[in-house]
Design a protein around this motif. Structure first.
Motif, short mmCIF file in Angstrom:
data_model
loop_
_atom_site.label_atom_id
_atom_site.label_comp_id
_atom_site.label_asym_id
_atom_site.label_seq_id
_atom_site.Cartn_x
_atom_site.Cartn_y
_atom_site.Cartn_z
N VAL A 135 -21.15 -22.92 -22.22
CA VAL A 135 -20.50 -24.15 -22.67
C VAL A 135 -20.10 -23.98 -24.13
O VAL A 135 -20.93 -23.61 -24.96
CB VAL A 135 -21.45 -25.36 -22.52
CG1 VAL A 135 -20.79 -26.63 -23.07
CG2 VAL A 135 -21.86 -25.54 -21.06
N ARG A 136 -18.85 -24.25 -24.45
CA ARG A 136 -18.38 -24.26 -25.83
C ARG A 136 -18.25 -25.72 -26.28
O ARG A 136 -17.51 -26.50 -25.69
CB ARG A 136 -17.04 -23.54 -25.98
CG ARG A 136 -16.46 -23.62 -27.40
CD ARG A 136 -15.19 -22.84 -27.54
NE ARG A 136 -15.44 -21.40 -27.62
CZ ARG A 136 -15.73 -20.74 -28.72
NH1 ARG A 136 -15.83 -21.38 -29.89
NH2 ARG A 136 -15.94 -19.44 -28.70
N ALA A 148 -27.44 -31.58 -22.25
CA ALA A 148 -27.98 -31.82 -20.91
C ALA A 148 -27.45 -30.78 -19.92
O ALA A 148 -28.20 -30.30 -19.06
CB ALA A 148 -27.60 -33.23 -20.43
N ARG A 149 -26.19 -30.40 -20.08
CA ARG A 149 -25.60 -29.45 -19.13
C ARG A 149 -26.29 -28.09 -19.21
O ARG A 149 -26.61 -27.49 -18.18
CB ARG A 149 -24.11 -29.31 -19.41
CG ARG A 149 -23.39 -28.37 -18.45
CD ARG A 149 -21.90 -28.30 -18.75
NE ARG A 149 -21.26 -27.25 -17.98
CZ ARG A 149 -20.02 -26.82 -18.19
NH1 ARG A 149 -19.28 -27.40 -19.13
NH2 ARG A 149 -19.52 -25.84 -17.46
N VAL A 150 -26.54 -27.58 -20.42
CA VAL A 150 -27.14 -26.25 -20.51
C VAL A 150 -28.61 -26.29 -20.12
O VAL A 150 -29.13 -25.32 -19.53
CB VAL A 150 -26.96 -25.63 -21.92
CG1 VAL A 150 -25.51 -25.27 -22.16
CG2 VAL A 150 -27.51 -26.52 -23.01
N ILE A 151 -29.31 -27.38 -20.40
CA ILE A 151 -30.71 -27.48 -19.98
C ILE A 151 -30.80 -27.55 -18.46
O ILE A 151 -31.65 -26.90 -17.84
CB ILE A 151 -31.40 -28.68 -20.65
CG1 ILE A 151 -31.60 -28.40 -22.14
CG2 ILE A 151 -32.75 -28.96 -19.99
CD1 ILE A 151 -32.15 -29.56 -22.92
N GLY A 160 -32.05 -19.80 -14.95
CA GLY A 160 -31.79 -18.61 -15.74
C GLY A 160 -31.17 -18.99 -17.07
O GLY A 160 -30.90 -20.17 -17.32
N PRO A 161 -30.95 -18.03 -17.96
CA PRO A 161 -30.42 -18.34 -19.29
C PRO A 161 -29.07 -19.08 -19.22
O PRO A 161 -28.22 -18.77 -18.38
CB PRO A 161 -30.25 -16.97 -19.94
CG PRO A 161 -31.19 -16.08 -19.18
CD PRO A 161 -31.21 -16.60 -17.79
N ALA A 162 -28.90 -20.04 -20.11
CA ALA A 162 -27.62 -20.73 -20.29
C ALA A 162 -27.24 -20.62 -21.76
O ALA A 162 -28.11 -20.49 -22.62
CB ALA A 162 -27.72 -22.19 -19.87
N THR A 163 -25.96 -20.66 -22.04
CA THR A 163 -25.47 -20.37 -23.39
C THR A 163 -24.59 -21.50 -23.90
O THR A 163 -23.69 -21.97 -23.21
CB THR A 163 -24.69 -19.04 -23.39
OG1 THR A 163 -25.57 -17.98 -23.00
CG2 THR A 163 -24.12 -18.75 -24.76
#
Length: 522
Positions: A135-136, A148-151, A160-163
Motif C-alpha cells: 500500500v502506498r 487497517a488494510r496492512v494489518i 504474512g508480511p505487508a508493506t
C-alpha cells in the motif's frame, strides 16, 4: 533533505497511533533521512517500543522471530527501496512462515519523486514478491484506512508480511481529525464434515498411513489429536521439514521430521497413504535429475486441511469420528546423564543441550550441522519451542533469536547457529548486547559450507580440488567468533571438548544477557 515536522498531530504520529490500536507494540528500525519524522513520532508514541538494528536484514529477521513467538504484528522501519532490499531475504522466510509483519518504508516526498534522486527506486516491485499487500499512502486522510488494510493483510489467514510505503510529505502533514479504522480479526475456515468423513474412510482402508502436520496443525492440541489417531489406525506422525514454530519435548508426542533429500523422503514415505494437515505436499527442495518434484503421488494423498483452514479442529474432528482415544502424555526419560569427555561433535553438543535446556526455552535453529541432530533428539528434552528456516534464505538464525527474546523476555533463547549462515547477519549480536537479551548462541564452527559439501559428495565431486575447496571452505582465514562477538559487545568463549562445552553451556544458560559459544568442530 526531507523536512522534519515538529511532531505532534502530524501524519507520522497519527499512523503510529493507528498501528498501535491495530496491535503493534514494537518496531525494528534502521531508519534514514526519509524516516526521521517517524523516528520523532516513536518518541511521542512510547507504547510502540523502538529497537535499533545495524542492518535491515536483522530488522526483518527479528520481526519474523517476534511474530512467530508472540503471535502479534511487529513493525519494521526501513529506508527507501535499497534499505528494504537489504531486508528481503528474511522477509522471504517470514512469508513462508506466514509471519504477521508490517513493513514501514519511507519514501521521498511525492513532489520530489519525478526528479529521480539517487535513492529513488520502484519500491512496489521490490516489495510485491514478499508482501501479502503493498500500500502506498497518498494522503493523511487515508491513514486510518491504510493502517487497517496492512494489518488485516499481515494478520490474515494464512497471513504474512505487508508493506506500507510512506512519502515524507504525508508524514509531515497535519493530521488533525484523522479517524482510525479497526482491523477485522482473522478467522480460519472450518473443514467441512464431508471432508472429515472422506478422510476417515480413506485411513480406515489403508494398510500404512502417515499423518503429515504443518502450520497450525503443529499446535500442541493438533499433535495430541494426530497421535491419538495414529495409535488408533496404526499410522505414524510426521512434521513438515521446516516448521515456522513448533513445541516439542516434555510430555508431547514424538514426531518424526520429514527428510530433506528426495531419495530419503521417498524411502521415508514408502507406499503409505499420506494425510496432510496444514502441511504442503512433500516436494523436493531442489530439482534433482532422476527424481520427481512431487515426492508422493496424488493418489496417495488425503488433503485434510490447508494452510488457511483450522487444522487443529480438523484433526480433533477426525479423531472423534474414528473414536480415537485422547493422547494423554508421552512417558519417557528426558535426561541422559553425563557423557565422556573428548573432541566435540554435533551429537555431543545436542546431548549436552538435551540435558541442560530449561523448561519453555525457545530454539532458533539455522543450519544442518546442529539442526538435524537436534530435531532427532528434541523429544527427549524439556518442553520447548523451535523455529526453523522456513524459506531457505540464510541469515535468519541470529535475527530470529533476537526477536524471540524480545517477544518472550522470561524465556531462555538458544540459537543453534552454523557459522557459514551466521556471517550473513552477525550484526544481530549488537542488538542482543544493547538490549541485554537472554540468548545463548551455540556457534557450530566447522569453517565450511557444510550443506554445499554434502551436495557435492552426493555427486562424488572432488572436494579437495583447489577451486571447489576455495568456494566451499571458510578456513582461510578462520573467523574468530569470540573476537567478532566481543566487537559487538557480546561475551564469548571458544571450546573444543565435550567437557569444555558442557561448562560453557551451563554458563551461557545462566548468564544475564547474551553469550556466544564458539564450538569448534572437525
Amino acid at each position: 533533505m526531507a523536512s522534519i515536522s515538529g511532531g505532534r498531530g502530524n501524519g507520522a504520529t497519527a499512523l503510529l497511533r493507528a498501528l498501535h490500536e491495530g496491535g503493534a507494540r514494537i518496531c525494528f528500525a534502521n531508519p534514514g533521512t526519509t524516516e526521521l519524522t517517524l523516528v520523532e513520532a516513536l518518541a511521542e508514541v512510547p507504547e510502540i517500543r523502538g529497537i535499533l538494528s545495524l542492518f535491515e536484514g536483522v530488522c526483518t529477521g527479528a520481526a519474523d522471530g517476534y511474530a512467530r513467538v508472540s503471535g502479534e504484528t511487529p513493525l519494521t522501519l526501513l529506508h527507501l527501496g535499497p534499505g528494504f532490499a537489504n531486508g528481503i531475504a528474511n522477509l522471504h522466510n517470514a512469508q513462508r512462515a506466514h509471519s504477521s509483519i508490517v513493513n514501514l518504508i519511507g519514501d521521498h516526498a511525492s513532489w520530489h519523486l519525478p526528479y529521480d534522486a539517487p535513492l529513488t527506486s520502484d519500491i512496489e516491485s521490490l516489495a510485491s514478491p514478499v508482501s501479502t499487500a503493498v500500500v502506498r499512502m497518498a494522503s493523511v486522510a487515508g491513514i486510518g484506512r491504510d493502517a487497517a488494510r496492512v494489518i488485516e493483510a499481515a494478520s490474515g489467514v494464512p497471513g504474512g508480511p505487508a508493506t506500507l510505503i510512506i512519502p515524507t510529505d504525508v508524514m509531515d502533514a497535519d493530521a488533525a481529525g484523522v479517524e482510525n479504522i479497526a482491523p477485522q480479526p482473522r478467522v480460519r475456515a472450518v473443514v467441512d464434515t464431508a471432508r472429515i468423513e472422506a478422510a476417515a474412510v480413506a485411513v480406515s482402508g489403508a494398510a500404512k498411513i502417515i499423518y503429515l502436520l504443518g502450520g497450525d496443525a503443529l499446535a500442541e492440541a493438533g499433535q495430541r489429536a494426530a497421535a491419538s489417531i495414529a495409535a488408533k489406525t496404526g499410522g505414524r506422525v510426521l512434521m513438515e521439514p521446516y516448521p515456522a514454530i513448533v513445541t516439542l519435548g516434555g510430555d508431547l508426542p514424538t514426531i518424526e521430521r520429514q527428510a530433506y533429500f528426495p531419495d530419503d523422503v521417498i524411502r521415508q514415505m514408502g507406499d503409505a497413504l499420506v494425510v496432510l494437515a496444514g502441511a504442503r505436499v512433500p516436494i523436493s527442495y531442489f530439482g534433482y535429475e532422476g527424481y520427481p518434484s512431487q515426492l508422493v503421488p496424488e493418489e496417495r494423498l488425503v488433503h485434510l486441511s490447508a494452510a488457511e483452514e483450522d487444522g487443529v479442529a480438523a484433526l480433533t474432528a477426525l479423531a472423534r469420528h474414528l473414536g480415537a482415544e485422547g493422547f494423554d502424555r508421552a512417558d519417557r526419560a528426558h535426561l541422559v546423564g553425563g557423557q565422556a569427555d573428548g573432541p566435540l561433535t554435533p551429537d555431543a553438543i545436542v546431548t549436552a543441550l538435551v540435558e541442560q535446556l530449561p523448561q519453555d526455552a525457545i530454539i532458533s535453529l539455522e543450519g544442518s550441522t546442529l539442526g538435524g541432530p537436534w530435531l532427532r533428539q528434541a523429544h527427549r528434552a524439556r518442553r520447548h519451542r523451535v523455529m526453523t528456516n522456513t524459506g531457505g534464505a540464510i541469515g535468519q538464525g541470529l535475527p530470529c533469536a533476537t526477536g524471540a527474546a524480545l517477544a518472550a523476555p522470561d524465556a531462555r533463547v538458544v540459537a543453534l547457529q552454523s557459522d557459514g549462515s551466521g556471517h550473513y547477519t552477525l550484526q544481530a549480536l549488537w542488538t542482543m548486547a544493547r538490549e541485554r537479551l537472554p540468548v545463548t548462541i551455540i556457534l557450530a564452527a566447522n569453517h565450511r559450507y557444510g550443506i554445499l559439501q554434502t551436495e557435492l559428495n552426493r555427486v562424488a565431486a572432488p572436494l579437495e580440488d583447489p577451486i571447489i575447496a576455495s568456494l566451499t571452505r571458510l578456513d582461510n582465514p578462520r573467523a574468530d567468533w569470540t573476537a567478532l562477538a566481543a566487537g559487538y559487545g557480546v561475551e564469548a568463549v571458544r571450546v573444543t571438548t565435550v567437557a569444555g562445552f558442557e561448562a560453557a553451556l551451563a554458563q551461557g544458560l545462566a548468564h544475564d544477557g547474551p553469550l556466544l559459544i564458539q564450538a569448534e568442530l572437525p
